[in-house]
Every structure is written in C-alpha cells, then in structure tokens.
Write a protein that holds these residues in place. Structure first.
Motif: not given
Length: 324
Positions: A112, A114, A160, A181, A228
C-alpha cells in the motif's frame, strides 16, 4: 401409560434434534461453498504467479459488473469471503449482475501507500497495481465484464490497497470501499496521487484497536507501521479530492432497535454537483477492527467489538449500485 408418553416425548425430541441438525448441515454446506464452490484463477505479474478466487452467479446477465475484494493482513482470499459473511456473493446471486473476485495478497499482504510497512510486499516492492490490472483483464477476456462497472472493496491493509488504487488508478474503477483503514501521514506516504475525483465509501470504528481512529502510530505484533492520519483527516482528503461541499451532507443514524433511541453509528453522505462523485463515511461509535455484517461474527477479542446494526456489505453494495 406414563412410560409410553415419556418415550413418545423422547422420540419427538430426538426427531426435532435431528431436524435441526439436518438444517444446520444443509446451511453449513451452502455457506461453505460445497454446492457452489469458488472458482480458481491465476495470472503472472513480474514473473510471479498471483492467484485469486471468485464467485459467479449461476444466472448472470450479460456484461456483468466486477467487484474486487482485497483482504487484510494475514488473510487469505477465501477468508475475505468469510469475513464479509458471503454477503457479496448472495447479493450478486440475487441481482444476477456481478462477479465477485477475492484477490490473494503476496504472502497475505499488500504493497500500500505506507513508507513504513514491514511487509514482504513492501520490502520487495511487489506490483499489486499491475496485479489488479491483470485480474480486470482476465475477467474482461473470459467473462466479458463491463469495464466501466468495476469496483474495489478492501479491509485493513486491503483497504489501504484500495485507497492506493483510488489515488493512482481512479479511471479503472467506478467506486471504492475501504474498511478499517486510514491514509498514512504525509511523511509516511510514498504514493503520488493523480488527484482525480472518485466515489468512495469509507467505514471505520471509533474503538478500532489496530488502526487508531484519531490517528497516530500503528504498532502491531511489535512491528512499526508508521503514522496514519485520523479518520476525519482521511475523510477530508477524499472530500477535497472529489470536490464535495463539506457543509452539504445528509446523515443516517443506526439505532440498536426500531424502538430504541440509542445510536451506535452514523452514515454521512456527500455529493459533488461539479464532479458527480459521492463520498460516504460510516462512523461506528462502538466498532472495532472488523467488517460488520449479519452473517459472520469474528471470535477474536483483540480486534474489538463488531457492531450489530451496520451491515457493511449491504451498505457498500447499495452505494456501488447507486453510482451513475
């Protein structure tokens, strides 16, 4: 005489028990795909064989829709079907208008947006976007799906991944759904969005023990997944991206019962006249890290509570079907 009556009652009780057990077996067989098993599929992406399972209604209208499911970390593709209570399959069977596909993440995780994510998919920079494109092509070639009617649903790490697709490839999908998420903070983001408006429904629990509703650092099993955004900051991102008026919305409350005034969730619905896109946010006050639905309860206490009033698959289905 008394003894005969007692024996009769015992026989009736036994027959009743056998009837219940028989019904349970039939229901179990249906629920776990004994009579209508999931089909298997695979594609090759970057030299890797990637797999998926899918449900095709026995009666299917021409040019069907495609709904793509992305499971969370450590979940198999089949578990995404279980965690959603088989409801997407049931809805597809009822309307006879969609194929439901559950994609398998690389070693059960997704690459994803991140930067900080100790997943094999992130460390190896697995191209899950290309995997998605290959799966869409598979169903276009083999089932003649309507490529203007493709939707993505994801939970947790899968959610995500869905948000990554909404950022990078919005033109591939008519609608998105993300559960459990939040978007990564800017310092933890490695995706460059194309900044096109999308229609998206977003479902989060305020008591999520994994993904902090109010934002912050995610630590799971001792691993650091970075920081996040909060659920509200994530919502604002999508509202701004889709050019929705943040002050123009409707609210649907979810009561514990028809006669109760107690509310356990709210659904906020936004629409952009300029772009024609819609954003829906379901905020569950007592919700944990779960996919609330009417058929399946997760017996994992560390994931938190599952709301009994919100039926996520139905909300998502209705949202998708309402899009123009």
């Amino acid at each position: 005489m008394f003894k005969k009556k007692r024996i009769t009652k015992m026989v009736l009780a036994l027959l009743g028990l056998l009837l219940v057990l028989s019904c349970a077996v039939v229901w179990y067989a249906y629920r776990w795909n004994v009579f209508h098993p999931l089909k298997q599929g695979k594609v090759v992406v970057g030299g890797l064989e990637r797999t998926f399972v899918y449900h095709v209604p026995k009666k299917l209208k021409g040019r069907p829709k495609l709904i793509m499911g992305y499971p969370g970390t450590k979940m198999t593709a089949g578990l995404m079907q279980v965690f959603t209570g088989h409801e997407f399959d049931e809805l597809a069977d009822r309307d006879e208008n969609a194929i439901i596909v559950y994609l398998q993440g690389y070693k059960s995780n997704w690459n994803d947006c991140r930067k900080v994510a100790p997943y094999p998919s992130k460390k190896l920079n697995i191209d899950d976007v290309a995997f998605t494109e290959k799966v869409i092509s598979y169903f276009a070639d083999n089932y003649s799906i309507d490529k203007h009617e493709v939707f993505a649903v994801g939970f947790s790490n899968g959610g995500s991944m869905v948000m990554k697709l909404a950022k990078l490839k919005p033109e591939w999908f008519k609608g998105f759904a993300a559960i459990g998420t939040n978007l990564p903070e800017d310092s933890n983001n490695d995706c460059t969005a194309v900044n096109q408006p999308v229609s998206l429904i977003y479902i989060n629990g305020e008591e999520d023990p994994i993904v902090p509703f109010r934002g912050g650092r995610i630590i799971l099993d001792g691993d650091d997944f970075g920081v996040v955004k909060s659920a509200e900051e994530t919502l604002m991102y999508w509202l701004n991206s889709s050019q929705c008026d943040i002050n123009d919305f409707s609210v649907k409350p979810f009561h514990t019962s028809k006669s109760s005034k107690e509310i356990t969730a709210y659904q906020y619905n936004y629409h952009s006249p300029a772009t024609g896109k819609r954003i829906s946010f379901v905020r569950i006050t007592d919700g944990g890290h779960t996919i609330p639905n009417r058929n399946f309860r997760i017996p994992i206490t560390k994931l938190g509570a599952m709301n009994k009033e919100v039926d996520a698959p139905v909300l998502i289905w209705d949202f998708f079907m309402s899009l123009n």
